[in-house]
Design a protein around this motif. Sequence first.
Motif, mmCIF file in Angstrom:
data_model
loop_
_atom_site.group_PDB
_atom_site.id
_atom_site.type_symbol
_atom_site.label_atom_id
_atom_site.label_comp_id
_atom_site.label_asym_id
_atom_site.label_seq_id
_atom_site.Cartn_x
_atom_site.Cartn_y
_atom_site.Cartn_z
ATOM 1 N N LYS A 83 0.853 -1.179 0.000
ATOM 2 C CA LYS A 83 0.000 0.000 0.000
ATOM 3 C C LYS A 83 0.888 1.227 0.000
ATOM 4 C CE LYS A 83 -4.051 1.965 1.930
ATOM 5 N NZ LYS A 83 -5.368 1.508 2.189
ATOM 6 N N ALA A 84 0.527 2.229 -0.786
ATOM 7 C CA ALA A 84 1.229 3.506 -0.810
ATOM 8 C C ALA A 84 0.436 4.504 0.028
ATOM 9 C CB ALA A 84 1.352 4.006 -2.243
ATOM 10 N N VAL A 85 1.121 5.188 0.935
ATOM 11 C CA VAL A 85 0.466 6.142 1.828
ATOM 12 C C VAL A 85 1.320 7.399 1.939
ATOM 13 C CG1 VAL A 85 -0.729 4.374 3.184
ATOM 14 C CG2 VAL A 85 1.525 5.146 3.891
ATOM 15 N N PRO A 86 0.724 8.521 2.357
ATOM 16 C CA PRO A 86 1.512 9.719 2.615
ATOM 17 C C PRO A 86 2.533 9.441 3.723
ATOM 18 C CG PRO A 86 -0.816 10.258 2.529
ATOM 19 C CD PRO A 86 -0.714 8.756 2.535
ATOM 20 N N PRO A 87 3.686 10.084 3.691
ATOM 21 C CA PRO A 87 4.749 9.766 4.636
ATOM 22 C C PRO A 87 4.592 10.353 6.036
ATOM 23 C CG PRO A 87 5.475 11.475 3.159
ATOM 24 C CD PRO A 87 4.117 11.046 2.686
ATOM 25 N N LEU A 88 3.579 11.182 6.253
ATOM 26 C CA LEU A 88 3.392 11.803 7.562
ATOM 27 C C LEU A 88 2.109 11.337 8.217
ATOM 28 C CD1 LEU A 88 4.386 15.497 6.745
ATOM 29 C CD2 LEU A 88 5.793 13.743 7.819
ATOM 30 N N CYS A 89 2.166 11.130 9.521
ATOM 31 C CA CYS A 89 0.975 10.818 10.299
ATOM 32 C C CYS A 89 0.000 11.990 10.160
ATOM 33 C CB CYS A 89 1.386 10.617 11.754
ATOM 34 S SG CYS A 89 0.033 10.673 12.904
ATOM 35 N N PRO A 90 -1.277 11.739 9.877
ATOM 36 C CA PRO A 90 -2.207 12.837 9.640
ATOM 37 C C PRO A 90 -2.577 13.650 10.878
ATOM 38 C CG PRO A 90 -3.352 10.738 9.476
ATOM 39 C CD PRO A 90 -1.894 10.431 9.648
ATOM 40 N N HIS A 91 -2.374 13.110 12.079
ATOM 41 C CA HIS A 91 -2.811 13.895 13.230
ATOM 42 C C HIS A 91 -1.698 14.691 13.910
ATOM 43 C CE1 HIS A 91 -1.561 10.413 15.688
ATOM 44 N NE2 HIS A 91 -1.717 11.151 16.753
ATOM 45 N N ILE A 92 -0.440 14.270 13.818
ATOM 46 C CA ILE A 92 0.631 15.093 14.392
ATOM 47 C C ILE A 92 1.798 15.298 13.422
ATOM 48 C CG2 ILE A 92 0.118 14.552 16.806
ATOM 49 C CD1 ILE A 92 2.423 12.541 16.758
ATOM 50 N N GLU A 93 1.605 14.885 12.173
ATOM 51 C CA GLU A 93 2.602 15.050 11.111
ATOM 52 C C GLU A 93 3.954 14.449 11.468
ATOM 53 O OE1 GLU A 93 2.700 18.969 9.457
ATOM 54 O OE2 GLU A 93 0.535 19.038 9.250
ATOM 55 N N GLU A 94 3.923 13.340 12.174
ATOM 56 C CA GLU A 94 5.132 12.599 12.523
ATOM 57 C C GLU A 94 5.606 11.823 11.290
ATOM 58 O OE1 GLU A 94 6.442 9.247 15.793
ATOM 59 O OE2 GLU A 94 4.364 9.796 15.604
ATOM 60 N N PRO A 95 6.914 11.809 10.985
ATOM 61 C CA PRO A 95 7.407 11.051 9.834
ATOM 62 C C PRO A 95 7.301 9.545 10.081
ATOM 63 C CG PRO A 95 9.183 12.366 10.833
ATOM 64 C CD PRO A 95 7.956 12.557 11.652
ATOM 65 N N LEU A 96 6.400 8.897 9.387
ATOM 66 C CA LEU A 96 6.134 7.471 9.590
ATOM 67 C C LEU A 96 7.287 6.575 9.149
ATOM 68 C CD1 LEU A 96 2.399 7.416 8.519
ATOM 69 C CD2 LEU A 96 3.308 7.203 10.836
ATOM 70 N N ALA A 97 8.126 7.050 8.236
ATOM 71 C CA ALA A 97 9.259 6.235 7.795
ATOM 72 C C ALA A 97 10.232 5.988 8.942
ATOM 73 C CB ALA A 97 9.973 6.912 6.631
ATOM 74 N N GLN A 98 10.266 6.897 9.910
ATOM 75 C CA GLN A 98 11.190 6.768 11.035
ATOM 76 C C GLN A 98 10.536 6.120 12.248
ATOM 77 O OE1 GLN A 98 12.256 10.843 11.454
ATOM 78 N NE2 GLN A 98 13.473 10.846 9.598
ATOM 79 N N SER A 99 9.254 6.345 12.456
ATOM 80 C CA SER A 99 8.636 5.876 13.695
ATOM 81 C C SER A 99 7.365 5.057 13.495
ATOM 82 C CB SER A 99 8.314 7.073 14.586
ATOM 83 O OG SER A 99 7.407 7.931 13.919
ATOM 84 N N GLY A 100 6.955 4.857 12.255
ATOM 85 C CA GLY A 100 5.750 4.075 12.007
ATOM 86 C C GLY A 100 5.944 2.613 12.341
ATOM 87 N N GLY A 131 1.279 -5.833 10.492
ATOM 88 C CA GLY A 131 0.692 -6.778 9.551
ATOM 89 C C GLY A 131 -0.773 -6.473 9.265
ATOM 90 N N ARG A 132 -1.330 -5.551 10.012
ATOM 91 C CA ARG A 132 -2.730 -5.186 9.811
ATOM 92 C C ARG A 132 -2.947 -3.680 9.910
ATOM 93 N NH1 ARG A 132 -7.044 -6.401 13.955
ATOM 94 N NH2 ARG A 132 -8.718 -5.243 13.053
ATOM 95 N N THR A 133 -2.208 -3.031 10.810
ATOM 96 C CA THR A 133 -2.421 -1.623 11.085
ATOM 97 C C THR A 133 -1.095 -0.877 11.059
ATOM 98 O OG1 THR A 133 -4.248 -2.220 12.538
ATOM 99 C CG2 THR A 133 -3.423 0.009 12.736
ATOM 100 N N LEU A 134 -1.100 0.309 10.448
ATOM 101 C CA LEU A 134 0.059 1.195 10.475
ATOM 102 C C LEU A 134 -0.224 2.267 11.502
ATOM 103 C CD1 LEU A 134 2.730 2.341 9.378
ATOM 104 C CD2 LEU A 134 1.384 3.522 7.626
ATOM 105 N N THR A 135 0.644 2.374 12.510
ATOM 106 C CA THR A 135 0.430 3.355 13.574
ATOM 107 C C THR A 135 1.697 4.186 13.772
ATOM 108 O OG1 THR A 135 1.119 1.773 15.260
ATOM 109 C CG2 THR A 135 -1.232 1.941 14.831
ATOM 110 N N CYS A 136 1.497 5.363 14.352
ATOM 111 C CA CYS A 136 2.623 6.200 14.746
ATOM 112 C C CYS A 136 2.904 5.944 16.222
ATOM 113 C CB CYS A 136 2.328 7.667 14.477
ATOM 114 S SG CYS A 136 1.035 8.367 15.522
ATOM 115 N N THR A 137 3.991 6.520 16.712
ATOM 116 C CA THR A 137 4.333 6.308 18.110
ATOM 117 C C THR A 137 3.429 7.129 19.002
ATOM 118 O OG1 THR A 137 6.019 8.023 17.997
ATOM 119 C CG2 THR A 137 6.718 5.762 17.667
#
Length: 64
Positions: free
Chosen positions: A37-54, A58-64
């Motif tokens: 799946k292709a997604v935007p690289p930033l968490c939508p609620h706090i704009e955290e870079p998901l490439a570093q902390s996502g 296997g089912r859900t992509l979450t930020c820290t």
Amino acid sequence: MTWKQVCTTGDITENSLRLFDVDGISILIVRYNGNFKAVPPLCPHIEEPLAQSGICDGRTLTCT
């Protein structure tokens, strides 16, 4: 608009994510349970870079 190859299936391990640049646009590719799946690289609620902390479980992509 045309399709662009971003990576090969071997470039991303299972249940992980990787950041790519496509024509100057950052995109995060997530591999989970054999799917991609292709997604935007930033968490939508706090704009955290998901490439570093996502986290992909296997089912859900979450930020820290």
